[in-house]
Design a protein around this motif. Structure first.
Motif: not given
Length: 285
Positions: A103, A17, A11
């Motif tokens: 994201y 993400i 991560i």
């Protein structure tokens, strides 16, 4: 005990993400579409006795005798699970894990909790529609309209499982009935803007370091899980993290770049958040 450090490192290294979420996340937040439980009985006990409803999903798919009864159900549902919603610890942990990274969220949940928790609406694709918008039931045109304030107003006026006829939403163009976007079934207007934003996200991070973080999605899910695993397979720098209770499925062709965590989201996400924060602190030292 799961070793979360390797996941936290992936991560930290990620350029972006991609979050996938389904029923498991909703259930963790206390919203169970399929359950005839105490929460359902408290909120819809009268509908259960009158119409034989066994769960929220049955009410969402029901053919109601009248628009007044249909909107009594939907307004109460939206008022309770959207209007009175407060961000839950599990969603706060998820936001903290994402941090400042780019994201995108793709979800089959329709209660709008990602948006209500402060996730950018332009980075959310609710693949099966959502409760926060409504559309012409026919549909005579493809505009979607906000439903939360309407539902709040209707819910306050509901009596005995019906709403006043004058408050029933009507299509501003044809005057016909309206549906909640997620309740429109085969007539649901596709969210082409969100589809395009999702494709743009995938194009932007093609070949880059991408973490696919999958929350509460069962192995049969062909809407989100299957396409996400295919994405990880074709993206050389993508890693796959799936968190689900009692059922972890990872395709053989991506196992070497995947992590499966069998457990509760409200236990594993705070632990993963802590692991990410520890790595961040090490970087600062």
């Amino acid at each position: 005990m799961h070793d979360l450090k390797p996941i936290a490192e992936k991560i930290r290294e990620a350029d972006a993400i991609l979050i996938g979420a389904s029923n498991g996340l909703s259930i963790t937040e206390g919203l169970h579409l399929f359950a005839d439980n105490a929460a359902f009985d408290k909120l819809f006990g009268d509908f259960k006795r009158k119409y034989g409803l066994g769960c929220l999903l049955q009410g969402m798919a029901a053919h109601w005798p009248s628009e007044e009864e249909k909107w009594a159900f939907w307004a109460r549902l939206i008022h309770h699970y959207c209007g009175q919603y407060q961000p839950t610890p599990v969603m706060k942990d998820l936001k903290a894990i994402v941090g400042e990274k780019d994201y995108f969220v793709i979800t089959s949940n329709g209660e709008g909790h990602f948006e209500l928790c402060g996730f950018d609406p332009s980075k959310i694709y609710e693949i099966e529609g959502n409760w926060l918008t409504m559309q012409c039931a026919r549909p005579c045109h493809d505009t979607r309209y906000p439903s939360l304030e309407v539902a709040q107003k209707i819910s306050a006026a509901e009596q005995g499982g019906r709403v006043p006829t004058e408050l029933v939403p009507r299509c501003p163009k044809c005057g016909g009935p309206m549906d909640i976007h997620m309740g429109a079934g085969q007539r649901m207007i596709p969210d082409t803007a969100a589809q395009a934003q999702f494709q743009n996200f995938l194009k932007t991070y093609h070949g880059k370091k991408l973490v696919v973080l999958e929350l509460g999605i069962g192995w049969r899910n062909q809407l989100i899980k299957a396409p996400m695993m295919r994405l990880v397979a074709r993206e050389p720098n993508a890693n796959y993290v799936t968190i689900n209770l009692g059922e972890i499925y990872i395709a053989d062709n991506i196992k070497e770049k995947s992590f499966g965590l069998d457990g509760r989201l409200d236990e594993l996400l705070p632990a993963l958040r802590s692991a990410c924060e520890r790595i961040e602190q090490q970087d600062l030292c």
